[in-house]
Design an enzyme around this catalytic site. Structure first.
Site, PDB file in Angstrom:
ATOM      1  N   TYR A  33     -42.315 -58.708  -4.023  1.00 42.56           N
ATOM      2  CA  TYR A  33     -43.327 -58.026  -4.819  1.00 42.56           C
ATOM      3  C   TYR A  33     -44.430 -57.474  -3.932  1.00 42.56           C
ATOM      4  O   TYR A  33     -44.511 -57.792  -2.741  1.00 42.56           O
ATOM      5  CB  TYR A  33     -43.908 -58.969  -5.886  1.00 42.56           C
ATOM      6  CG  TYR A  33     -44.873 -60.018  -5.356  1.00 42.56           C
ATOM      7  CD1 TYR A  33     -44.421 -61.116  -4.630  1.00 42.56           C
ATOM      8  CD2 TYR A  33     -46.249 -59.901  -5.569  1.00 42.56           C
ATOM      9  CE1 TYR A  33     -45.311 -62.064  -4.146  1.00 42.56           C
ATOM     10  CE2 TYR A  33     -47.141 -60.854  -5.089  1.00 42.56           C
ATOM     11  CZ  TYR A  33     -46.667 -61.929  -4.379  1.00 42.56           C
ATOM     12  OH  TYR A  33     -47.553 -62.864  -3.887  1.00 42.56           O
ATOM     13  N   ARG A  52     -44.661 -52.512   3.806  1.00 43.95           N
ATOM     14  CA  ARG A  52     -44.368 -53.956   3.808  1.00 43.95           C
ATOM     15  C   ARG A  52     -43.259 -54.283   2.812  1.00 43.95           C
ATOM     16  O   ARG A  52     -42.400 -55.145   3.084  1.00 43.95           O
ATOM     17  CB  ARG A  52     -45.629 -54.762   3.505  1.00 43.95           C
ATOM     18  CG  ARG A  52     -45.388 -56.277   3.641  1.00 43.95           C
ATOM     19  CD  ARG A  52     -46.655 -57.086   3.521  1.00 43.95           C
ATOM     20  NE  ARG A  52     -47.256 -56.943   2.209  1.00 43.95           N
ATOM     21  CZ  ARG A  52     -48.451 -57.437   1.868  1.00 43.95           C
ATOM     22  NH1 ARG A  52     -49.171 -58.113   2.759  1.00 43.95           N
ATOM     23  NH2 ARG A  52     -48.925 -57.258   0.657  1.00 43.95           N
ATOM     24  N   ARG A 100     -24.837 -66.228 -12.800  1.00 45.64           N
ATOM     25  CA  ARG A 100     -25.526 -67.118 -11.857  1.00 45.64           C
ATOM     26  C   ARG A 100     -24.567 -67.670 -10.808  1.00 45.64           C
ATOM     27  O   ARG A 100     -23.628 -68.408 -11.138  1.00 45.64           O
ATOM     28  CB  ARG A 100     -26.211 -68.267 -12.613  1.00 45.64           C
ATOM     29  CG  ARG A 100     -27.063 -69.145 -11.671  1.00 45.64           C
ATOM     30  CD  ARG A 100     -27.827 -70.215 -12.430  1.00 45.64           C
ATOM     31  NE  ARG A 100     -28.675 -70.977 -11.517  1.00 45.64           N
ATOM     32  CZ  ARG A 100     -28.253 -71.985 -10.744  1.00 45.64           C
ATOM     33  NH1 ARG A 100     -26.977 -72.374 -10.806  1.00 45.64           N
ATOM     34  NH2 ARG A 100     -29.067 -72.606  -9.925  1.00 45.64           N
ATOM     35  N   LYS A 149     -42.754 -61.245   1.441  1.00 49.27           N
ATOM     36  CA  LYS A 149     -43.562 -61.401   0.221  1.00 49.27           C
ATOM     37  C   LYS A 149     -42.646 -61.622  -0.985  1.00 49.27           C
ATOM     38  O   LYS A 149     -42.386 -60.693  -1.762  1.00 49.27           O
ATOM     39  CB  LYS A 149     -44.465 -60.172   0.030  1.00 49.27           C
ATOM     40  CG  LYS A 149     -45.613 -60.406  -0.942  1.00 49.27           C
ATOM     41  CD  LYS A 149     -46.675 -59.358  -0.784  1.00 49.27           C
ATOM     42  CE  LYS A 149     -47.763 -59.455  -1.845  1.00 49.27           C
ATOM     43  NZ  LYS A 149     -48.546 -60.688  -1.802  1.00 49.27           N
ATOM     44  N   GLU A 182     -53.079 -70.098   5.676  1.00 46.42           N
ATOM     45  CA  GLU A 182     -53.701 -69.015   4.902  1.00 46.42           C
ATOM     46  C   GLU A 182     -54.080 -69.539   3.537  1.00 46.42           C
ATOM     47  O   GLU A 182     -53.889 -70.716   3.226  1.00 46.42           O
ATOM     48  CB  GLU A 182     -52.755 -67.818   4.789  1.00 46.42           C
ATOM     49  CG  GLU A 182     -51.432 -68.145   4.136  1.00 46.42           C
ATOM     50  CD  GLU A 182     -50.462 -66.962   4.091  1.00 46.42           C
ATOM     51  OE1 GLU A 182     -50.913 -65.806   4.102  1.00 46.42           O
ATOM     52  OE2 GLU A 182     -49.246 -67.207   4.021  1.00 46.42           O
ATOM     53  N   LEU A 207     -48.455 -64.555   5.661  1.00 41.18           N
ATOM     54  CA  LEU A 207     -48.076 -63.205   5.264  1.00 41.18           C
ATOM     55  C   LEU A 207     -49.046 -62.246   5.972  1.00 41.18           C
ATOM     56  O   LEU A 207     -50.254 -62.499   5.992  1.00 41.18           O
ATOM     57  CB  LEU A 207     -48.216 -63.043   3.748  1.00 41.18           C
ATOM     58  CG  LEU A 207     -47.879 -61.650   3.241  1.00 41.18           C
ATOM     59  CD1 LEU A 207     -46.361 -61.462   3.178  1.00 41.18           C
ATOM     60  CD2 LEU A 207     -48.491 -61.403   1.871  1.00 41.18           C
TER      61      LEU A 207
HETATM   62  N1  PDD Z   1     -51.350 -62.027  -2.558  1.00 45.25           N
HETATM   63  N2  PDD Z   1     -51.226 -64.369   1.915  1.00 45.25           N
HETATM   64  C1  PDD Z   1     -50.588 -64.629   0.766  1.00 45.25           C
HETATM   65  C2  PDD Z   1     -49.787 -65.870   0.659  1.00 45.25           C
HETATM   66  C3  PDD Z   1     -50.681 -63.738  -0.311  1.00 45.25           C
HETATM   67  O1  PDD Z   1     -50.037 -63.982  -1.457  1.00 45.25           O
HETATM   68  C4  PDD Z   1     -51.477 -62.567  -0.178  1.00 45.25           C
HETATM   69  C5  PDD Z   1     -51.617 -61.574  -1.291  1.00 45.25           C
HETATM   70  C6  PDD Z   1     -52.131 -62.341   1.042  1.00 45.25           C
HETATM   71  C7  PDD Z   1     -52.979 -61.132   1.280  1.00 45.25           C
HETATM   72  O2  PDD Z   1     -52.205 -59.982   1.431  1.00 45.25           O
HETATM   73  P1  PDD Z   1     -52.761 -58.545   1.014  1.00 45.25           P
HETATM   74  O3  PDD Z   1     -54.023 -58.357   1.757  1.00 45.25           O
HETATM   75  O4  PDD Z   1     -51.703 -57.626   1.440  1.00 45.25           O
HETATM   76  O5  PDD Z   1     -52.989 -58.564  -0.480  1.00 45.25           O
HETATM   77  C8  PDD Z   1     -51.976 -63.266   2.070  1.00 45.25           C
HETATM   78  C9  PDD Z   1     -51.389 -61.140  -3.707  1.00 45.25           C
HETATM   79  C10 PDD Z   1     -52.703 -60.442  -3.877  1.00 45.25           C
HETATM   80  C11 PDD Z   1     -50.950 -61.912  -4.925  1.00 45.25           C
HETATM   81  O6  PDD Z   1     -50.010 -62.672  -4.783  1.00 45.25           O
HETATM   82  O7  PDD Z   1     -51.501 -61.716  -6.008  1.00 45.25           O
END
Ligand code: PDD
Length: 290
Positions: A33, A52, A100, A149, A182, A207
């Site tokens: 996503y 990405r 499945r 992601k 993170e 990420l």
């Molecule tokens: N999440 N690290 C993780 C684990 C994340 O899920 C996200 C973003 C980030 C930041 O990435 P970016 O700057 O590209 O949004 C870092 C999104 C916002 C979410 O899951 O809603």
């Protein structure tokens, strides 16, 4: 006005939007996503987010559900149809629908695409800017491919629920060495006593955030020093400032880590400045082509 979602080729009322029970995203989290910020009616850094996405899809051998220009049109259309001026647009691609079975489904199984968008009240952003956020630390129990992601976010669900129960807006996860990896859905930063921005290298354990990259660009333009290195929770608790970056929160100042209050307990000067000026250097794509 009713919300609209895009599901596999159709724009449908959000309330009745559905995917199949054997969608592999639903059964295996076999899906990736992206989330882009919508700012002043414009999609922020869409090019980087779709780059990405391309990487995530390639790492998992999932095909593009539609060609990239078509996806760009769909993202804009969904934001427009939902009349979102400030908020987010979400897209999810799963490996598709199949009986499945763990190995990949038969060749020709079409990846499934869902796109939604929603407004975020300006008051939410204003509160974060004024008050900052509290983060709660927790061990990082995720798998090793957190650079992709994927929608497999159960560890973050648990971490962020735990943070919420303890009055935190975000969870900071730490590895076996006690270094912060993170946030549950954001990248973690600290500012040292001499004004250096520190964040974990993207090579392992995180990420590679698009907002993180935008902050690095900003720092380079402004002559701010950035160090990509691991930092411990203890260092963070004694840092001059801390903040998190994500598409939904852009730059959110951290004022408390567990029970440790940072500085004077108010958002730091540097984090606040980064937040205020964040949109100066990012790609802003108008939703409507006039
Ligand atoms: N999440 N690290 C993780 C684990 C994340 O899920 C996200 C973003 C980030 C930041 O990435 P970016 O700057 O590209 O949004 C870092 C999104 C916002 C979410 O899951 O809603």
């Amino acid at each position: 006005m009713s919300r609209i979602a895009y599901v596999n080729g159709r724009y449908v009322p959000h309330g009745s939007a559905q995917v199949h029970v054997e969608d592999r995203g639903y059964q295996f989290a076999d899906a990736v996503y992206e989330v882009c910020e919508v700012f002043d009616g414009k999609i922020v850094d869409m090019t980087r987010h779709l780059d990405r996405l391309d990487r995530s899809l390639r790492e998992l051998s999932i095909g593009w559900p539609v060609a990239r220009p078509a996806l760009e049109r769909i993202l804009r259309e969904v934001v427009d149809r939902n009349r979102v001026t400030y908020g987010l647009v979400y897209l999810q691609v799963s490996r598709g629908v199949a009986r499945r079975d763990f190995p990949f489904p038969p060749a020709g199984t079409k990846p499934a695409l869902v796109v939604t968008s929603r407004a975020i009240p300006r008051t939410v952003a204003a509160k974060v800017a004024d008050e900052g956020i509290r983060v709660i630390t927790t061990p990082d129990i995720r798998w090793q491919r957190v650079d992709i992601k994927t929608t497999g976010l159960l560890a973050q669900v648990l971490a962020k629920e735990n943070a919420k129960r303890h009055g935190g807006k975000e969870a900071w996860m730490y590895d076996a060495d006690g270094n912060v990896t993170e946030g549950g859905s954001s990248n973690a930063w600290i500012v040292t006593a001499d004004g250096v921005l520190v964040t974990r290298p993207a090579e392992s354990g995180i990420l590679k955030g698009i907002t993180r990259a935008a902050v690095m660009d900003f720092a380079a333009r402004e002559g701010l020093k950035v160090e990509e290195r691991p930092f411990t929770i203890d260092e963070a608790k004694h840092a001059r400032e801390a903040f998190v970056t994500s598409a939904t929160g852009i730059v959110s100042p951290v004022v408390q880590i567990d029970d440790a209050i940072l500085g004077n307990g108010h958002p730091g000067v540097l984090a606040s400045d980064l937040r205020r000026r964040f949109h100066e250097g990012v790609e802003l794509l108008p939703v409507r082509a006039y």
